[in-house]
Enzyme design. Sequence first.
Site, PDB file in Angstrom:
ATOM      1  N   ASN A  36       6.403  -3.123  -6.761  1.00 27.33           N
ATOM      2  CA  ASN A  36       6.014  -3.528  -5.393  1.00 27.33           C
ATOM      3  C   ASN A  36       4.731  -2.851  -4.948  1.00 27.33           C
ATOM      4  O   ASN A  36       4.503  -1.681  -5.279  1.00 27.33           O
ATOM      5  CB  ASN A  36       7.095  -3.115  -4.381  1.00 27.33           C
ATOM      6  CG  ASN A  36       8.198  -4.148  -4.226  1.00 27.33           C
ATOM      7  OD1 ASN A  36       9.080  -3.989  -3.402  1.00 27.33           O
ATOM      8  ND2 ASN A  36       8.167  -5.201  -5.021  1.00 27.33           N
ATOM      9  N   VAL A  37       3.949  -3.566  -4.141  1.00 25.41           N
ATOM     10  CA  VAL A  37       2.733  -2.958  -3.579  1.00 25.41           C
ATOM     11  C   VAL A  37       3.060  -1.629  -2.909  1.00 25.41           C
ATOM     12  O   VAL A  37       2.339  -0.656  -3.032  1.00 25.41           O
ATOM     13  CB  VAL A  37       2.102  -3.877  -2.516  1.00 25.41           C
ATOM     14  CG1 VAL A  37       0.891  -3.209  -1.892  1.00 25.41           C
ATOM     15  CG2 VAL A  37       1.694  -5.184  -3.127  1.00 25.41           C
ATOM     16  N   LYS A  38       4.194  -1.618  -2.202  1.00 19.42           N
ATOM     17  CA  LYS A  38       4.601  -0.418  -1.460  1.00 19.42           C
ATOM     18  C   LYS A  38       4.616   0.822  -2.348  1.00 19.42           C
ATOM     19  O   LYS A  38       4.229   1.899  -1.928  1.00 19.42           O
ATOM     20  CB  LYS A  38       5.982  -0.665  -0.859  1.00 19.42           C
ATOM     21  CG  LYS A  38       6.603   0.516  -0.144  1.00 19.42           C
ATOM     22  CD  LYS A  38       5.950   0.769   1.192  1.00 19.42           C
ATOM     23  CE  LYS A  38       6.604   1.965   1.889  1.00 19.42           C
ATOM     24  NZ  LYS A  38       5.821   2.354   3.062  1.00 19.42           N
ATOM     25  N   GLY A  39       5.069   0.642  -3.596  1.00 14.66           N
ATOM     26  CA  GLY A  39       4.982   1.731  -4.560  1.00 14.66           C
ATOM     27  C   GLY A  39       5.976   2.840  -4.344  1.00 14.66           C
ATOM     28  O   GLY A  39       7.059   2.644  -3.799  1.00 14.66           O
ATOM     29  N   TYR A  69       5.169  -7.464   7.234  1.00 18.96           N
ATOM     30  CA  TYR A  69       5.302  -6.334   6.306  1.00 18.96           C
ATOM     31  C   TYR A  69       6.155  -6.662   5.072  1.00 18.96           C
ATOM     32  O   TYR A  69       5.766  -6.429   3.936  1.00 18.96           O
ATOM     33  CB  TYR A  69       5.892  -5.113   7.030  1.00 18.96           C
ATOM     34  CG  TYR A  69       6.195  -3.982   6.096  1.00 18.96           C
ATOM     35  CD1 TYR A  69       5.186  -3.106   5.709  1.00 18.96           C
ATOM     36  CD2 TYR A  69       7.460  -3.811   5.546  1.00 18.96           C
ATOM     37  CE1 TYR A  69       5.445  -2.096   4.809  1.00 18.96           C
ATOM     38  CE2 TYR A  69       7.729  -2.804   4.646  1.00 18.96           C
ATOM     39  CZ  TYR A  69       6.722  -1.945   4.285  1.00 18.96           C
ATOM     40  OH  TYR A  69       6.971  -0.956   3.387  1.00 18.96           O
TER      41      TYR A  69
END
Lengths: 253, 541
Positions: A131-134, B269
């Site tokens: 995920n981009v969130k990482g 988000y």
Amino acid sequence: MTAQIVRPYGDTTGDGRIQVSFTLPVPFRTRDEQARAEGAALQLAGKMGLDPAMVVHAKGMGPDFTFFIVYGRVSHLVDLSEVKVAKREFELLSPAEINLQIRSSLGRKLVVVGATIGTDAHTVGIDAILNVKGHAGEKGLEYYREIKVVNLGSQVEIPNLVARAFAEQADAVLVSQVVTQRDAHLKNTSELAAAFREAGPDRPLLVIGGPRFDPAMTSELGVDKIFGRGTTPRDVASYLVHAIAPARAGTAA
Amino acid sequence: MEAKPREPKLTIDPSVVAGARRLAAQAGQPIVEMAKAHTTVSVERAVLRLAGLAGADAAGMPMVNHVVDAVRSQTGLDYGVALPVWDALLAGGYASLSELAAATAAGGVAFRLPEGQDAALARVMASKAVGGGFAKIAGNRATRERLIEQTAEPRKPWIYLIVATGDIYEDIPQAQAAAREGADVVAVIRSTGQSLLDYVPEGATREGFAGTYATQENFRLMRAALDETSRELGRYVRLTNYASGLCMPEIASLAGLERLDMMLNDSMYGIIFRDINPRRTLIDQRFSRQIHAKAGIIINTGEDNYLTTADPVEGAHTVIVSQLLNEFFGREAGLADWQLGLGHAFEIGPQVPDQFLLELAHAQLVRELFPYAPLKYMPPTKHMTGNIFAGYLLDAFFNLAAVMTGQEILLIGMMTEGIHTPFLSDRDLALENARYVKNAAGRLGESFRPEPGGFIDRRANQVLDESVGLLRRIGQEGLLNAIADGTFGITRRPADGGRGLDGVIAKADGYFNPASEFLEPAEAADLDRADLVASQQGAAL
């Protein structure tokens, strides 16, 4: 030339002066408590090898804790000839370096297919990497412009994963395994490796991750790389670049 | 809660701002129509939660999931879960919803879509049951107001601190300590990846991944502990969690039922950073915001996240665009301006020339565009390099920008950001930093006058112009296409990609949701809200 034996440098060669800060679970309200807290900090500093040591700052934090800043002199010597640098099998690169190297070496996007397999519904690991969130302050592989990520999610059947990996012309397959009852993670991984072996010679790189894996078991399980606890997306991306898109020696990047 | 109007400091043309709001409304309206025409498995589960259904089976699968899954497979969900459920409840002679759910989990309940008198009766019973949940939510809102009166409303900016141990029983003393150290708002970070679970875990939890699961019981325990601390400190300490991910409507409902005070709730988000299907997110979001509106919860939006992936100078206008969209969606769902904690961040690299001026321009622009919103300002994270001393300085500049531009919800920056979860001493030092700036420069805002036509003024106008340009483009191609193109957070998310699309259901003509009658505004008020709101806003500027 640098000396072989060195000491910390404060403001004079060889003075050995350093600074540390720490918290002790001791109160700092009354005069007696303050004196005892500073004494406790000095005792710790002494045991750490700071001699002489000086508490330059002490502050109570709530009723039970005190924060200290301590300066002191250490007599320890650093022998540079004994410094051992642990050598990684691959170099840890920045996201920009990783993107650049994929572009210059592969000339196309690096394709990664990720999943959890078998009964494992825990996508925490694979999502932290993809995920981009990482994870741990690092963006996941989706963040890398030169990496195409196909995240199949949880409980993917092995034949489906194999089919999808070939359909996407994946360079690498990332599988995370969290559930470890009756060594399910080892069994699933071996089955995965066998399925890819049967599917043909030109299989993608197989990368496995999970908190209970022993990174030394790659050949036993028939995979290319195993990542254990604490792995970050950048570790994985750096490894993929090392294995799939190595910098060509001697050619201009 | 109406604040006095703020004095404008930038030479911004109110007609440009009104135009930007109109464009945001045009971009958002088709999404609202789409959301009104669909429901999701999580919206339907939220209905059951509002009616009081709780609990899980031995394997941890919640009862609401069992019931919604059973109804879906037997009758479909296009008429909503309520008609088949309350019909079965009446027909089967079950003493309670829980009893019906237990029988459903055991596989012993046949659902049907009732008609005529049976349907009418099911509607009445469903409305009554859900009304109980809304009564509790209204009661909680009144309790919050009473507690604030009995203790005190903290002065703005509110200091926002995070706890996240994974164990609710460790979180509680940490949250109480944070409040004693000065936190006005405590956020309990969720376990990594909870947003991707299609169910809400049950009960008090003691294990998580880099955070603590959001559960109804965890909410209850933490709110009770902070009530105790609020009384001890003589100021109301707010509790925050996350209404995001696949269970957004359910978590919003639980937040209302357990008197949480703020919820992270961003329109995009989950789509961008968690690869949750865009339609699913936007449908779930409308319902969750309607709940928040009722519950008097302040939402926090997540625009700060864009700046952690995109360049914070080049991407500054994407923050404004997203804020305008969040505002439109929020107001449409019934949120008042005081409930719109629009987010932004201090993420420009310290090596960029005029970095602080650029940050001031962005922060002041947001302040003036949304004069009544309690803005949520996020500290630097990208440029916290491990040099804790330089990081401490950067955090001080962040605090200074915040007080100069009147930000209201201040997440406190940690000098050890990105190294480890904060030490006790990190938090103490961070609060000392914020206290110093607030004390030394808290009134600097009243003397801060950017020169008209000067660097800050020009930069703010430039960002606004770029925002209008982007909104125009989004209006032309449609918001879902813009998201698919990677407009926000430089991540491409196609409308039919991502997780959770299979949980989206088109509503049939006779769709019935007993919560809607409590949530939807009266038909008469449904004249062109967007334009009305836009013109009022223009006048306020």
